[in-house]
Design an enzyme around this catalytic site. Structure first.
Site, PDB file in Angstrom:
ATOM      1  N   SER A  16     -19.142 -19.707 -15.464  1.00 45.79           N
ATOM      2  CA  SER A  16     -19.590 -18.971 -16.648  1.00 45.79           C
ATOM      3  C   SER A  16     -18.379 -18.455 -17.414  1.00 45.79           C
ATOM      4  O   SER A  16     -17.239 -18.559 -16.954  1.00 45.79           O
ATOM      5  CB  SER A  16     -20.497 -17.793 -16.253  1.00 45.79           C
ATOM      6  OG  SER A  16     -19.796 -16.869 -15.440  1.00 45.79           O
ATOM      7  N   ASP A  63     -16.049 -17.897  -2.079  1.00 47.19           N
ATOM      8  CA  ASP A  63     -15.415 -16.674  -2.560  1.00 47.19           C
ATOM      9  C   ASP A  63     -13.907 -16.858  -2.521  1.00 47.19           C
ATOM     10  O   ASP A  63     -13.317 -17.071  -1.457  1.00 47.19           O
ATOM     11  CB  ASP A  63     -15.826 -15.500  -1.678  1.00 47.19           C
ATOM     12  CG  ASP A  63     -15.316 -14.162  -2.201  1.00 47.19           C
ATOM     13  OD1 ASP A  63     -14.400 -14.156  -3.057  1.00 47.19           O
ATOM     14  OD2 ASP A  63     -15.816 -13.117  -1.752  1.00 47.19           O
ATOM     15  N   ILE A  64     -13.274 -16.770  -3.678  1.00 42.61           N
ATOM     16  CA  ILE A  64     -11.846 -17.047  -3.791  1.00 42.61           C
ATOM     17  C   ILE A  64     -10.998 -16.032  -3.036  1.00 42.61           C
ATOM     18  O   ILE A  64      -9.804 -16.270  -2.773  1.00 42.61           O
ATOM     19  CB  ILE A  64     -11.455 -17.126  -5.291  1.00 42.61           C
ATOM     20  CG1 ILE A  64     -10.291 -18.095  -5.477  1.00 42.61           C
ATOM     21  CG2 ILE A  64     -11.173 -15.765  -5.885  1.00 42.61           C
ATOM     22  CD1 ILE A  64     -10.637 -19.537  -5.201  1.00 42.61           C
ATOM     23  N   ASN A  90      -8.759 -18.504 -12.762  1.00 43.63           N
ATOM     24  CA  ASN A  90      -9.482 -17.676 -13.733  1.00 43.63           C
ATOM     25  C   ASN A  90     -10.393 -16.622 -13.105  1.00 43.63           C
ATOM     26  O   ASN A  90     -10.696 -15.620 -13.749  1.00 43.63           O
ATOM     27  CB  ASN A  90     -10.309 -18.591 -14.649  1.00 43.63           C
ATOM     28  CG  ASN A  90     -11.281 -17.816 -15.504  1.00 43.63           C
ATOM     29  OD1 ASN A  90     -10.880 -17.123 -16.437  1.00 43.63           O
ATOM     30  ND2 ASN A  90     -12.561 -17.893 -15.184  1.00 43.63           N
ATOM     31  N   TYR A 156      -8.189  -2.416 -11.090  1.00 36.27           N
ATOM     32  CA  TYR A 156      -8.263  -3.697 -11.803  1.00 36.27           C
ATOM     33  C   TYR A 156      -6.935  -4.001 -12.486  1.00 36.27           C
ATOM     34  O   TYR A 156      -6.403  -5.114 -12.398  1.00 36.27           O
ATOM     35  CB  TYR A 156      -9.399  -3.624 -12.826  1.00 36.27           C
ATOM     36  CG  TYR A 156      -9.455  -4.749 -13.821  1.00 36.27           C
ATOM     37  CD1 TYR A 156     -10.104  -5.945 -13.515  1.00 36.27           C
ATOM     38  CD2 TYR A 156      -8.874  -4.628 -15.085  1.00 36.27           C
ATOM     39  CE1 TYR A 156     -10.169  -6.986 -14.436  1.00 36.27           C
ATOM     40  CE2 TYR A 156      -8.939  -5.666 -16.012  1.00 36.27           C
ATOM     41  CZ  TYR A 156      -9.585  -6.836 -15.677  1.00 36.27           C
ATOM     42  OH  TYR A 156      -9.641  -7.860 -16.596  1.00 36.27           O
TER      43      TYR A 156
END
Length: 256
Positions: A16, A63-64, A90, A156
């Site tokens: 997405s 899951d990366i 990404n 983050y």
């Protein structure tokens, strides 16, 4: 123009948003693509939408944050397409929360997905590319360059600052192998990530309030970032490595 004919590309977070738009652009320019994400059904739907023939897009779910997922993604490209030429790192997560309320679980979520995920996926890709060269493009963040009070994002931002630093370090280490690595640093991009912590109505109400935050007067779209990613991955950027390119409507330039 088909800059990627004969090239094999792996994209994390490809189901997405920015990743999906990027995958579609690569396919349009002749590439074969492996897309990664956690939701296999979403990945398969994206693959069918981008490439109804089923020949040019394959999926590799997981899951990366687990290094085995990045290794499997690279292996999927090599086994299916015989090579890996481009990695687009990404995948990311975003949910603004005040610093005083951030938990260890929140911190781990950001660092594992954004930084650890990109680190070990890049390592797996570099091992596959080291005899032939290649390009890695990371999705970093404008928030790693500039703090925004309206969207408190300490963990983050710290994770993405690590992504930006990794770009500079890997540019030096991987240059002898003719592997280039760069990043894009987007500001507010209208992607489904906002739906992970806001209702559909909140998204409709809140996102437009950020248009004026950008000097160019509008929020970014996934395609705005995809175009920058394709440029950095292409031979047009053959002499560019170790850079972080803001794709932010002018935010980091200054204020109106």
């Amino acid at each position: 123009m088909e800059r990627f004919t004969g090239k094999a590309v792996a994209i994390t977070g490809g189901g997405s948003g920015i990743g999906k738009a990027t995958a579609a652009r690569f396919v349009a320019e002749g590439a074969r693509v492996v897309i990664n994400g956690r939701d296999v059904a979403k990945l398969e739907a994206t693959a069918r939408e981008i490439d109804p023939s089923g020949r040019n897009v394959v999926v590799s779910a997981g899951d990366i944050a687990d290094p085995a997922t990045g290794a499997a993604l690279v292996e999927a490209a090599v086994s299916r397409f015989g090579q890996l030429d481009v990695l687009v790192n990404n995948a990311g997560v975003f949910n603004p929360k005040p610093f005083l309320e951030l938990t260890e679980a929140d911190y781990d979520w950001y660092l594992d997905t954004i930084l650890k995920g990109k680190f070990f996926t890049a390592q797996a890709a570099a091992k596959a590319m080291k005899d032939r060269g290649g390009a890695i493009v990371q999705t970093g963040s404008m928030w790693a360059i500039q703090a925004i009070g309206a969207t408190p994002s300490a963990a983050y931002s710290a994770a993405n600052a690590g992504v930006h630093a990794m770009v500079r370090n890997l540019a030096i280490e991987l240059a002898p192998f003719k592997i280039r690595i760069n990043a894009v640093a987007p500001a507010v991009i209208e992607t489904p990530v906002y739906s992970t912590f806001m209702s559909a109505q909140q998204v409709r109400d809140v996102l437009p309030t950020f248009n004026a935050f950008h000097p160019l007067g509008r929020n970014g779209q996934p395609g705005d970032v995809a175009e920058a990613i394709l440029f950095l991955a292409s031979d047009q950027a053959a002499w560019i490595t170790g850079t972080v390119l803001p794709v932010d409507g002018g935010v980091t330039a200054g204020r109106q």
